[in-house]
Motif scaffolding. Sequence first.
Motif, mmCIF file in Angstrom:
data_model
loop_
_atom_site.group_PDB
_atom_site.id
_atom_site.type_symbol
_atom_site.label_atom_id
_atom_site.label_comp_id
_atom_site.label_asym_id
_atom_site.label_seq_id
_atom_site.Cartn_x
_atom_site.Cartn_y
_atom_site.Cartn_z
ATOM 1 N N LEU A 1 0.784 -1.310 -0.051
ATOM 2 C CA LEU A 1 -0.001 -0.056 0.049
ATOM 3 C C LEU A 1 1.085 1.321 -0.060
ATOM 4 C CD1 LEU A 1 -2.758 -1.053 2.750
ATOM 5 C CD2 LEU A 1 -2.641 -1.508 -0.051
ATOM 6 N N ASP A 2 0.203 2.371 -0.167
ATOM 7 C CA ASP A 2 0.943 3.717 -0.258
ATOM 8 C C ASP A 2 1.392 4.232 1.248
ATOM 9 O OD1 ASP A 2 -1.620 4.656 0.254
ATOM 10 O OD2 ASP A 2 -1.864 5.726 -1.391
ATOM 11 N N LEU B 1 7.174 1.885 -0.197
ATOM 12 C CA LEU B 1 5.890 1.694 -0.489
ATOM 13 C C LEU B 1 5.445 1.547 -1.594
ATOM 14 C CD1 LEU B 1 5.043 4.875 1.969
ATOM 15 C CD2 LEU B 1 5.292 2.314 2.652
ATOM 16 N N SER B 2 4.134 0.998 -1.641
ATOM 17 C CA SER B 2 3.513 0.832 -3.261
ATOM 18 C C SER B 2 4.257 -0.133 -3.827
ATOM 19 C CB SER B 2 3.318 2.422 -3.996
ATOM 20 O OG SER B 2 2.791 3.100 -3.360
ATOM 21 N N SER B 3 4.884 -1.032 -3.245
ATOM 22 C CA SER B 3 5.721 -2.006 -3.771
ATOM 23 C C SER B 3 5.328 -3.405 -3.431
ATOM 24 C CB SER B 3 7.184 -1.964 -2.938
ATOM 25 O OG SER B 3 7.471 -0.768 -3.249
ATOM 26 N N LYS B 4 5.298 -4.081 -4.542
ATOM 27 C CA LYS B 4 4.566 -5.481 -4.672
ATOM 28 C C LYS B 4 5.897 -6.585 -4.761
ATOM 29 C CE LYS B 4 1.534 -8.667 -6.906
ATOM 30 N NZ LYS B 4 0.616 -8.637 -8.247
ATOM 31 N N VAL B 5 5.850 -7.392 -3.683
ATOM 32 C CA VAL B 5 6.962 -8.565 -3.729
ATOM 33 C C VAL B 5 6.572 -9.500 -4.967
ATOM 34 C CG1 VAL B 5 8.006 -10.465 -2.413
ATOM 35 C CG2 VAL B 5 7.404 -8.146 -1.555
ATOM 36 N N THR B 6 7.598 -9.912 -5.920
ATOM 37 C CA THR B 6 7.180 -10.745 -6.932
ATOM 38 C C THR B 6 7.718 -11.990 -6.748
ATOM 39 O OG1 THR B 6 8.998 -9.850 -8.186
ATOM 40 C CG2 THR B 6 6.790 -8.833 -8.312
ATOM 41 N N LYS B 7 8.831 -12.153 -5.930
ATOM 42 C CA LYS B 7 9.613 -13.529 -5.611
ATOM 43 C C LYS B 7 10.440 -13.455 -4.474
ATOM 44 C CE LYS B 7 12.967 -13.098 -9.280
ATOM 45 N NZ LYS B 7 13.396 -13.844 -10.386
ATOM 46 N N VAL B 8 10.803 -14.639 -4.092
ATOM 47 C CA VAL B 8 11.630 -14.800 -2.971
ATOM 48 C C VAL B 8 12.617 -15.882 -3.385
ATOM 49 C CG1 VAL B 8 12.326 -15.396 -0.575
ATOM 50 C CG2 VAL B 8 10.278 -13.969 -1.242
ATOM 51 N N GLY C 1 15.733 -17.852 -1.864
ATOM 52 C CA GLY C 1 16.972 -17.797 -0.770
ATOM 53 C C GLY C 1 16.498 -16.549 0.235
ATOM 54 N N ASN C 2 17.568 -16.039 0.371
ATOM 55 C CA ASN C 2 17.438 -14.587 1.555
ATOM 56 C C ASN C 2 17.333 -13.367 0.563
ATOM 57 O OD1 ASN C 2 20.245 -14.605 0.509
ATOM 58 N ND2 ASN C 2 20.958 -13.596 2.331
ATOM 59 N N VAL C 3 17.001 -13.594 -0.700
ATOM 60 C CA VAL C 3 16.711 -12.230 -1.698
ATOM 61 C C VAL C 3 15.164 -11.950 -2.046
ATOM 62 C CG1 VAL C 3 17.438 -11.176 -3.827
ATOM 63 C CG2 VAL C 3 19.062 -12.769 -2.454
ATOM 64 N N VAL C 4 14.775 -10.811 -1.691
ATOM 65 C CA VAL C 4 13.531 -10.431 -2.098
ATOM 66 C C VAL C 4 13.514 -9.587 -3.135
ATOM 67 C CG1 VAL C 4 11.249 -9.378 -1.325
ATOM 68 C CG2 VAL C 4 12.889 -10.640 0.481
ATOM 69 N N THR C 5 12.586 -9.925 -4.252
ATOM 70 C CA THR C 5 12.607 -8.871 -5.245
ATOM 71 C C THR C 5 11.181 -8.386 -5.338
ATOM 72 O OG1 THR C 5 13.881 -10.416 -6.527
ATOM 73 C CG2 THR C 5 12.394 -9.103 -7.917
ATOM 74 N N PHE C 6 11.166 -7.012 -5.450
ATOM 75 C CA PHE C 6 9.799 -6.323 -5.490
ATOM 76 C C PHE C 6 9.782 -5.366 -6.750
ATOM 77 C CE2 PHE C 6 12.697 -3.726 -2.761
ATOM 78 C CZ PHE C 6 12.389 -2.385 -3.342
ATOM 79 N N GLU C 7 8.491 -5.158 -7.276
ATOM 80 C CA GLU C 7 8.332 -4.185 -8.218
ATOM 81 C C GLU C 7 7.672 -2.864 -7.653
ATOM 82 O OE1 GLU C 7 5.008 -4.406 -11.407
ATOM 83 O OE2 GLU C 7 6.744 -5.740 -12.066
ATOM 84 N N LYS C 8 8.012 -1.933 -8.232
ATOM 85 C CA LYS C 8 7.432 -0.315 -7.917
ATOM 86 C C LYS C 8 7.693 0.655 -8.942
ATOM 87 C CE LYS C 8 7.618 3.338 -4.955
ATOM 88 N NZ LYS C 8 8.125 4.325 -3.693
ATOM 89 N N ASP C 9 6.443 0.990 -9.501
ATOM 90 C CA ASP C 9 6.467 1.642 -10.836
ATOM 91 C C ASP C 9 7.194 0.950 -12.248
ATOM 92 O OD1 ASP C 9 5.213 3.679 -9.093
ATOM 93 O OD2 ASP C 9 7.262 4.511 -8.600
ATOM 94 N N GLY C 10 6.664 -0.415 -12.065
ATOM 95 C CA GLY C 10 7.439 -1.154 -13.302
ATOM 96 C C GLY C 10 8.622 -1.326 -13.132
ATOM 97 N N LYS C 11 9.461 -0.931 -12.056
ATOM 98 C CA LYS C 11 10.758 -1.316 -12.083
ATOM 99 C C LYS C 11 11.131 -2.370 -10.715
ATOM 100 C CE LYS C 11 15.317 0.753 -10.677
ATOM 101 N NZ LYS C 11 15.995 2.228 -10.035
#
Length: 466
Positions: A203-204, A231-238, A240-250
């Motif tokens: 959420l924002d 904020l306004s960030s969506k986790v797309t995958k995990v 191991g100990n690395v989290v990838t998230f997307e915000k504003d298409g990045k």
Amino acid sequence: MYDLAIIGGGPGGYVAAERAGTKGLKVVLIEKKELGGVCLNEGCIPTKTLLYSAKIYDNAVGGSKYGVESKEVSFDFGKMMSRKQKVVKKLVGGVGAKMKMFNVKTIKDTAYIKGRTQQGIEISTSEEEIVAAHLLICTGSEAFIPPIPGLGEPGDVILTNREILELKEKPDSLVIIGGGVIGMEFASFFNSLGTKVTIIEMLDEILCGMDVEMSAMLRQMYAKKGIEFNLSSKVTKVEGNVVTFEKDGKETMLSGDKILVSVGRKPVTTGFGLENLGVELFRGGIKVDDKMKTNVPNVFAAGDVTGFSLLAHTASREGEVVVNNLCGREDRMRYNAIPGVVYTNPEIAGVGLTEEAARQKGIAYKVAKLPMAYAGRFIAENEGGSGLCKVLVGAKYGEVLGVHMLGNPSSEMIYGACMAIEAELTLKELEEVVFPHPTVSEIFKETVFDFGHITSNAKSTAIKVS
């Protein structure tokens, strides 16, 4: 034959059992783990115990502001965790003693509902076959693990509120998925101890449901303390100990020694034979009315299992409503004055309508707000600290609709606002209430007083009608 069988020994279950026992009902309470439920064993109490240790450490480090010099201040993480466990054990024992005091039979086992017969509701445990005239279901909730690729079940790196409370060593870095109450409280604790904390929130703003202005203020305070907010960030995958998230298409990748998943909780409605009664569910929880009745006669539900207000004090009150009605006292559950608290440092607390909720409901309101610095006690005890008190009242009658506070000790003051809302007190009536001086609670009265003196205090007061 029991008058009341209760499945689940958390705040809803053990409070209902105590109240029923005092009224002379024959009660059995079945809990498969420890009395006190998630709140006492894996939530409210252990986290607040740790947060208090962190607050003591913060005060020692910052003691020079108050003329107190502490040389080479340090902490012992192991002792903090051991004390946490000692507190939990003591309180669990206290709940057990209360059950004995009020003649409540407790069974530590998994309950299984077999169904209904002419004799009553049948429940099976390894200790005995139970028949009860009434059943109260208080099976609580569990951490929700979202279907994010690679996230998987909790383990060494992936943690929920349960696993993070069992850590043996402080992590150097912690990534928290979810900026709600649980996420922020653990962020506060580990930030105080020097852990690099990063929060990823979809959420924002953090603390969804709390006053947005105060949530933003708290976030800014913790950003200055070193917490990184996404904020306004969506986790797309995990991985191991690395989290990838997307915000504003990045896409962005973050790593942490530990990853805390705190995106919410889900009601526990399976594994104990609920389907054998035909109880209706709604949005994942058990559907109840304002007397906590389900669609099945003589079957009630209270607490997180309803999926509505997942708070320990809500559960306790719901349990009371059930028992009162069983014993002939008309009682209904009201949710307009349920307080919410976040035990960060500083604390944030609120009850009733927020400005956002009032606008959504189309309720005409006025709002006044004052810095906590208007209370002398706050200045005396919070060198360099800031905070805010906000009061919403009805535009027509001036009745209290909501109160929100940022600053210590908000958690100990908010009950007064709860009482004001329950009693439908107006501005005029509140002005006649005497508050002890000097206390931080005086900020409530000062803010209320400010409604009638807008022109003389325009900078610190805002009035809105929507």
